[in-house]
Motif scaffolding. Structure first.
Motif, PDB file in Angstrom:
ATOM      1  N   UNK A 219       0.811  -1.210   0.000  1.00 28.92           N
ATOM      2  CA  UNK A 219       0.000   0.000   0.000  1.00 28.92           C
ATOM      3  C   UNK A 219       0.853   1.273   0.000  1.00 28.92           C
ATOM      4  N   UNK A 220       1.865   1.420   0.863  1.00 30.14           N
ATOM      5  CA  UNK A 220       2.724   2.614   0.773  1.00 30.14           C
ATOM      6  C   UNK A 220       3.424   2.736  -0.579  1.00 30.14           C
ATOM      7  N   UNK A 221       3.750   1.603  -1.179  1.00 31.78           N
ATOM      8  CA  UNK A 221       4.401   1.646  -2.488  1.00 31.78           C
ATOM      9  C   UNK A 221       3.475   2.216  -3.555  1.00 31.78           C
ATOM     10  N   UNK A 222       2.165   2.037  -3.369  1.00 34.94           N
ATOM     11  CA  UNK A 222       1.196   2.496  -4.360  1.00 34.94           C
ATOM     12  C   UNK A 222       0.778   3.952  -4.156  1.00 34.94           C
ATOM     13  N   UNK A 223       0.669   4.388  -2.904  1.00 37.03           N
ATOM     14  CA  UNK A 223       0.109   5.721  -2.638  1.00 37.03           C
ATOM     15  C   UNK A 223       1.152   6.765  -2.276  1.00 37.03           C
ATOM     16  N   UNK A 224       2.388   6.358  -2.008  1.00 39.14           N
ATOM     17  CA  UNK A 224       3.439   7.310  -1.655  1.00 39.14           C
ATOM     18  C   UNK A 224       4.501   7.298  -2.745  1.00 39.14           C
ATOM     19  N   UNK A 225       4.695   8.450  -3.379  1.00 38.77           N
ATOM     20  CA  UNK A 225       5.696   8.583  -4.430  1.00 38.77           C
ATOM     21  C   UNK A 225       6.879   9.437  -4.020  1.00 38.77           C
TER      22      UNK A 225
END
Length: 282
Positions: A219-225
């Motif tokens: 999830x952090x990989x998807x929503x945090x850039x």
């Protein structure tokens, strides 16, 4: 008679003790190897495996260079982000879980069984199955690279709601009835009676939420850039290069990621013991 029974019990427990020690050794040896590898240069980690000796687990010289290099490279910021996100998830998630559990356990309303069935199904569905469309929806809402977007999926923990509901059902209805006679509202009953008497269940649910957020990777990989907003598991994974990898720093990061929940579990174990003793004294 007493001595013979004591000896027979000792003989019966010896095999179980030996098996327990062997199993504990099997599980602890990899952890010791990772800990030892984090305290030695990367070039010596795999070189110490052959031949196997006590040097495989215990480095000849202890150095904190791997930890210093990893933390100075931005991993400290990622650790802080993970800690803040986990604390927020526990605080908000426990409050919402307590409210939902109280409604499902105590209040009578139409469709309560259907709602509870939906809660049970929610934690049986793999999060990976809905992560990508959910991240696209969060992007449309403008929640990318925000703390709200990072924490929001963690606060609706169906397993925590299920755990609290089952514990609330075990509390006697006479407590609520007495409070209702005194004119207390449902919210007052929840926070003044049910919550104070549910320490172990709240702790267990809080641990579930904390561990879920602390170890979250997809999830952090998807929503945090943005790099400065990334969490520790993703930051640690990015230390693996395409052509080279610093295993010393990888091991140091793994130790730091595992140390926080390990200390937390140890503290909560003592808390559970305190609850058991206090109930036993009564």
């Amino acid at each position: 008679m007493i001595k013979s029974s004591f000896r027979s019990r000792s003989k019966v427990n010896i095999p179980a003790t030996v098996i327990a020690v062997l199993l504990a050794t099997v599980f602890i040896l990899p952890a010791l190897w990772i800990l030892g590898g984090s305290l030695r240069p990367s070039g010596e980690i795999f070189g110490s495996i052959s031949p196997l000796s006590w040097r495989t687990l215990i480095p000849s010289s202890v150095s904190l260079d791997n930890y210093i290099s990893l933390l100075s490279g931005g991993f400290a910021t990622a650790l802080a982000n993970s800690f803040v996100a986990s604390i927020l998830a526990v605080a908000v998630g426990l409050a919402l879980s307590a409210l939902a559990s109280y409604a499902l356990a105590v209040l009578s309303f139409r469709g309560r069984s259907a709602v509870f069935a939906f809660v049970v199904v929610s934690f049986m569905v793999p999060f990976e199955a809905i992560a990508i469309p959910l991240s696209q929806q969060f992007g449309d809402w403008g929640l990318t690279n925000t703390v709200v977007g990072l924490v929001l999926p963690a606060i609706g923990n169906g397993l925590a709601i299920f755990n609290l509901r089952q514990y609330f059902l075990s509390l006697p209805d006479s407590l609520r009835e007495a409070a209702r006679i005194d004119g207390a509202s449902e919210i007052r009953i929840l926070w003044s009676i049910y919550v104070p008497n549910s320490g172990s269940a709240l702790t267990n649910s809080g641990l579930l939420i904390f561990l879920g957020q602390w170890t979250s990777y997809l999830w952090p990989l998807l929503v945090i850039n943005e790099q400065d907003r990334q969490v520790a598991p993703v930051a640690l994974a990015k230390t693996f290069g395409e052509y080279s990898t610093d295993f010393g720093q990888n091991f140091a990061g793994a130790v730091m990621l595992a140390l926080v929940p390990a200390l937390l579990m140890f503290a909560m174990q003592r808390f559970f013991g305190g609850i058991a003793m206090s109930r036993g004294e009564k």
